[in-house]
Design a protein around this motif. Structure first.
Motif, PDB file in Angstrom:
ATOM      1  N   TYR A   1       0.831  -1.201   0.000  1.00 20.29           N
ATOM      2  CA  TYR A   1       0.000   0.000   0.000  1.00 20.29           C
ATOM      3  C   TYR A   1       0.870   1.258   0.000  1.00 20.29           C
ATOM      4  O   TYR A   1       0.421   2.328   0.394  1.00 20.29           O
ATOM      5  CB  TYR A   1      -0.960  -0.023   1.195  1.00 20.29           C
ATOM      6  CG  TYR A   1      -2.023  -1.084   1.028  1.00 20.29           C
ATOM      7  CD1 TYR A   1      -3.107  -0.868   0.198  1.00 20.29           C
ATOM      8  CD2 TYR A   1      -1.911  -2.314   1.657  1.00 20.29           C
ATOM      9  CE1 TYR A   1      -4.079  -1.847   0.008  1.00 20.29           C
ATOM     10  CE2 TYR A   1      -2.869  -3.300   1.477  1.00 20.29           C
ATOM     11  CZ  TYR A   1      -3.946  -3.064   0.649  1.00 20.29           C
ATOM     12  OH  TYR A   1      -4.896  -4.042   0.460  1.00 20.29           O
ATOM     13  N   GLY A   2       2.115   1.078  -0.466  1.00 21.42           N
ATOM     14  CA  GLY A   2       3.039   2.188  -0.650  1.00 21.42           C
ATOM     15  C   GLY A   2       3.335   2.335  -2.124  1.00 21.42           C
ATOM     16  O   GLY A   2       2.448   2.592  -2.938  1.00 21.42           O
ATOM     17  N   PHE A   3       4.614   2.120  -2.488  1.00 18.04           N
ATOM     18  CA  PHE A   3       4.976   2.329  -3.895  1.00 18.04           C
ATOM     19  C   PHE A   3       4.415   1.249  -4.812  1.00 18.04           C
ATOM     20  O   PHE A   3       4.386   1.413  -6.029  1.00 18.04           O
ATOM     21  CB  PHE A   3       6.494   2.439  -4.055  1.00 18.04           C
ATOM     22  CG  PHE A   3       7.258   1.223  -3.618  1.00 18.04           C
ATOM     23  CD1 PHE A   3       7.322   0.086  -4.406  1.00 18.04           C
ATOM     24  CD2 PHE A   3       7.945   1.215  -2.413  1.00 18.04           C
ATOM     25  CE1 PHE A   3       8.034  -1.030  -4.012  1.00 18.04           C
ATOM     26  CE2 PHE A   3       8.672   0.107  -2.004  1.00 18.04           C
ATOM     27  CZ  PHE A   3       8.709  -1.017  -2.807  1.00 18.04           C
ATOM     28  N   GLY A   4       3.953   0.108  -4.247  1.00 17.05           N
ATOM     29  CA  GLY A   4       3.382  -0.950  -5.074  1.00 17.05           C
ATOM     30  C   GLY A   4       1.881  -0.822  -5.285  1.00 17.05           C
ATOM     31  O   GLY A   4       1.278  -1.695  -5.912  1.00 17.05           O
ATOM     32  N   PHE A   5       1.309   0.262  -4.785  1.00 19.36           N
ATOM     33  CA  PHE A   5      -0.136   0.472  -4.923  1.00 19.36           C
ATOM     34  C   PHE A   5      -0.424   1.291  -6.174  1.00 19.36           C
ATOM     35  O   PHE A   5       0.208   2.323  -6.411  1.00 19.36           O
ATOM     36  CB  PHE A   5      -0.680   1.197  -3.688  1.00 19.36           C
ATOM     37  CG  PHE A   5      -2.159   1.447  -3.718  1.00 19.36           C
ATOM     38  CD1 PHE A   5      -3.045   0.447  -3.358  1.00 19.36           C
ATOM     39  CD2 PHE A   5      -2.662   2.685  -4.111  1.00 19.36           C
ATOM     40  CE1 PHE A   5      -4.414   0.670  -3.385  1.00 19.36           C
ATOM     41  CE2 PHE A   5      -4.024   2.916  -4.138  1.00 19.36           C
ATOM     42  CZ  PHE A   5      -4.909   1.905  -3.776  1.00 19.36           C
ATOM     43  N   HIS A   6      -1.389   0.831  -6.993  1.00 19.56           N
ATOM     44  CA  HIS A   6      -1.750   1.525  -8.218  1.00 19.56           C
ATOM     45  C   HIS A   6      -3.067   2.271  -8.040  1.00 19.56           C
ATOM     46  O   HIS A   6      -3.892   1.916  -7.195  1.00 19.56           O
ATOM     47  CB  HIS A   6      -1.868   0.535  -9.378  1.00 19.56           C
ATOM     48  CG  HIS A   6      -0.599  -0.216  -9.646  1.00 19.56           C
ATOM     49  ND1 HIS A   6      -0.577  -1.525 -10.057  1.00 19.56           N
ATOM     50  CD2 HIS A   6       0.700   0.162  -9.539  1.00 19.56           C
ATOM     51  CE1 HIS A   6       0.674  -1.919 -10.208  1.00 19.56           C
ATOM     52  NE2 HIS A   6       1.467  -0.913  -9.897  1.00 19.56           N
TER      53      HIS A   6
END
Length: 728
Positions: A318-323
């Motif tokens: 839910y940080g940089f891997g969240f789209h």
């Protein structure tokens, strides 16, 4: 100090350019200098060509020292010992007098020194330090002695102190401790080996910050000092956990096997970078990026070290891997794709992380994104019938098509988790929507996918021959319900059809000897069991189809093998549903496969050693204890499935851990929570009585103090004890 004196140094990989450089020759000559130090140290690489490709120390026109490379371009620390030349004038020359073969020479980092540390460049992976130290309070005297390698012997006795050596010299010696013992008495001394290598080799983003421990300690000596100062505390807490874990009525082998897999956290399956980031592979350096389609099976790490799981949730998924569409990059920065099973499992992981926190701060921070990720999963139900039908990547490494029971069961579990979290966040409208969709999915599972014994996969009409389990009996078919038991959500699928599916998995997929299965398997699975060994295979062709998996694919072999993590989740689910003997038999069979006489019992293998999915084994402890916990609400519950009249097992909470025990007889039940470390805050406790027994009254006490009051409510065998005020 002279730096970057290089002749004919290798750089580009272009073949013609390399040949041109190798053909070049020449000489670099330094200015004259006076020798005032004992060593001239430098890095050197390139050809091993004496007198032709070399660095020379020249005095009065004569070469007095010379060094070459090692027919390799990795730079190595080398030095000239010039103690006998002190006060004299000399110069250095780098010579390249060859044009074929290893005909290049590279020199760097020339240092005039009296023997201080001369190290490799600080960005090299093997840059660091090691230490051997003696610690403890029983030391009468200690010593450290450095001996030259040529002097022979190991070490001599000297006074208390320390010894060290530069990186280009071997440190041969030791440390000693002495004890004076009276006749018949014993003593103990402790030695510690420490290391401090802080550069991260070839791992995404790791080289930027190094290792986490590298930020805590300056060098190996500082690590040794920390251990010396904290050895008693560290040892006491470690041994306390060990004693708490094994202080149980559960079988010793079961306790071993359900916890052993957590050694993944100490293997190179897992890393922690200097910025605190927890970074993982699937197995030892196998498939990196904290892959959620594998890690969501794991249960142990999130219970024993919940802060690690929380870091990944907030920093990666839910940080940089969240789209923006709510999808999650299933391998962090290594892949932007979404794997639907890992996606739903991550939503369930958020609920687990919330429950293992002492408050709701973490969930409040990420709830808006979590809600979007649930909405993304809802969009994958294209025809809105309650079952996911969008082709998406799965943990079996290929997009699956159609309506798939294990995927849809995970979706239903994610919806129920969404309902619970939305309720706590005050989003009642979304909670209602999640509840209604979960009910629709539950009904559709029975109506469309249940064949009378187990749940089957319905092909996608547009892609009818893609890889899938289809009519076979698949090990994960009710995985969502297994997850629901792990986070205290209770029953989310139909009880009758779920138990029928589990009985079918036991009937068709399990054998104490898989030789017959192995002979008919086509294609062959990977050899995770040997002749005469047993296990719970991924699929069983109970209907006698010749080709049970759709079409052949590079990943069809997965369905004809045993994989520990899948076996553990199914076993834990069996235990949770009352199939205790069957669940224990599955785990016992895995334990027998990893008997130390056959294999390393501490290295459970799937796609790589120390495979993370095996941490699903801890889920069996959750299941056999009937453990439920919600830190923010101060809720804890137990419903032992094995020897409930006399049961004892460990538990973990948000801020502490300890032992739960209960004894039941005709006069009533006595249940106890013994906190062995940290603290436990409780407002409600859920217990389970024998069937048909009505709770009459309850007494709550801690030590000599009695609670001012508690109330009890009962539903079936479940009894909820609510304290008048929270107890810590």
């Amino acid at each position: 100090h002279a730096s970057a004196i290089i002749a004919d140094a290798p750089g580009r990989t272009d073949a013609s350019d390399s040949v041109a450089r190798d053909q070049a020759t020449g000489k670099l000559v330094s200015r004259e200098f006076k020798i005032e130090r004992t060593l001239i140290s430098f890095l050197i690489g390139g050809g091993n060509q004496p007198n032709r490709c070399c660095i020379n120390l020249v005095m009065d026109g004569k070469i007095v020292r010379s060094a070459t490379g090692h027919n390799g371009n990795q730079m190595r620390v080398t030095s000239f010992d010039v103690r006998d030349l002190e006060g004299k004038t000399a110069h250095l020359e780098i010579v390249d007098d060859m044009s074929v073969g290893w005909s290049n020479i590279g020199v760097d980092n020339i240092v005039f020194t009296d023997g201080g540390a001369v190290t490799l460049p600080t960005k090299n992976p093997d840059y660091g330090s090691m230490s051997l130290a003696a610690i403890g309070t029983t030391v009468c005297n200690g010593s450290a002695q450095l001996k030259d390698a040529s002097a022979g012997g190991l070490f001599g006795i000297s006074g208390p102190g320390s010894a060290s050596a530069p990186a280009n010299k071997p440190l041969i010696g030791g440390v000693t401790q002495s004890l004076t013992l009276a006749p018949g008495k014993t003593g103990q001394t402790a030695f510690v080996i420490t290391w401090h290598f802080v550069n991260v080799p070839n791992i995404a983003n790791g080289s930027v910050t190094g290792w986490y421990y590298g930020r805590r300690f300056a060098n190996a000596a500082a690590v040794a000092e920390h251990i010396a100062a904290n050895e008693t505390r560290l040892s006491d807490v470690t041994m306390s956990w060990r004693d708490t874990w094994y202080d149980s009525t559960l079988p010793y082998w079961f306790l071993d096997r359900t916890f052993i897999s957590l050694d993944c956290l100490a293997a190179t399956t897992c890393f922690r970078f200097g910025d605190g980031r927890f970074y993982t592979f699937e197995g030892v350096r196998s498939c990196e990026g904290h892959p959620n389609h594998v890690w969501h099976y794991a249960q142990g790490h999130a219970r024993i070290f919940p802060e690690l799981e929380q870091d990944v949730l907030e920093r990666v998924w839910y940080g940089f891997g969240f789209h923006n569409d709510g999808s999650l990059a299933y391998r962090g920065e290594k892949s932007a794709q979404s794997a639907i099973d890992g996606h739903c499992g991550t939503i369930l992981s958020v609920l687990r992380a919330h429950q293992t926190n002492p408050d709701s701060k973490m969930l409040k921070r990420i709830w808006p994104k979590v809600k979007l990720s649930i909405l993304y999963a809802i969009k994958c139900d294209r025809d809105n019938d309650g079952l996911l039908d969008t082709p998406m990547l799965t943990t079996l490494d290929e997009p699956w098509h159609g309506q798939i029971p294990w995927i849809s069961s995970l979706y239903i579990a994610a919806l129920k988790a969404g309902e619970q979290m939305a309720t706590e966040m005050g989003d009642t409208e979304f909670a209602d929507d999640c509840r209604n969709r979960a009910a629709k999915g539950r009904a559709a599972m029975d109506a469309k996918l249940f064949n009378g014994e187990w749940f089957i996969q319905i092909p996608d009409p547009l892609n009818p021959k893609k890889l899938g389990a289809y009519e076979t009996c698949h090990i994960d078919q009710v995985l969502g319900q297994a997850w629901a038991w792990q986070v205290g959500m209770g029953r989310i699928l139909n009880e009758d059809t779920t138990r029928s599916a589990l009985r079918s998995i036991w009937k068709y997929n399990f054998s104490r000897n898989l030789d017959a299965y192995d002979k008919q398997a086509d294609p062959k699975g990977r050899p995770y069991y040997a002749d005469g060994e047993g296990g719970l295979v991924m699929t069983a062709n109970a209907l006698g189809r010749k080709i049970p998996f759709g079409v052949y694919s590079g990943f069809a072999c997965y369905l004809n093998e045993t994989m520990n993590g899948f076996e553990y989740q199914a076993a834990a689910h069996m235990i949770a549903e009352g199939m205790v003997k069957e669940g224990f038999a599955v785990i016992r069979t895995v334990d027998e496969r990893y008997d130390g006489n056959k294999r390393n019992p501490f290295d459970e293998v799937e796609c790589g050693d120390h495979y993370a999915r095996s941490m699903a084994s801890y889920g069996a402890l959750i299941a056999v204890s009937g453990f439920e916990y919600h830190g923010p609400n101060g809720y804890i519950g137990f419903s032992p499935r094995l020897t409930p009249d006399n049961f004892r097992a460990p538990f973990t909470a948000a801020e502490g851990w300890g032992t739960f025990s209960q004894k039941r007889d005709a006069g009533g039940m006595n249940a106890a929570l013994a906190v062995k470390h940290g603290s436990l805050r409780i407002t409600t406790v859920r217990l389970t009585l024998p069937d048909g027994i009505k709770a009459g009254n309850v007494k709550v006490k801690t030590g000599t103090w009695s609670s001012p009051g508690a109330t009890i409510t009962q539903e079936g065998a479940r009894v909820l004890v609510t304290l008048t005020k929270p107890l810590v």
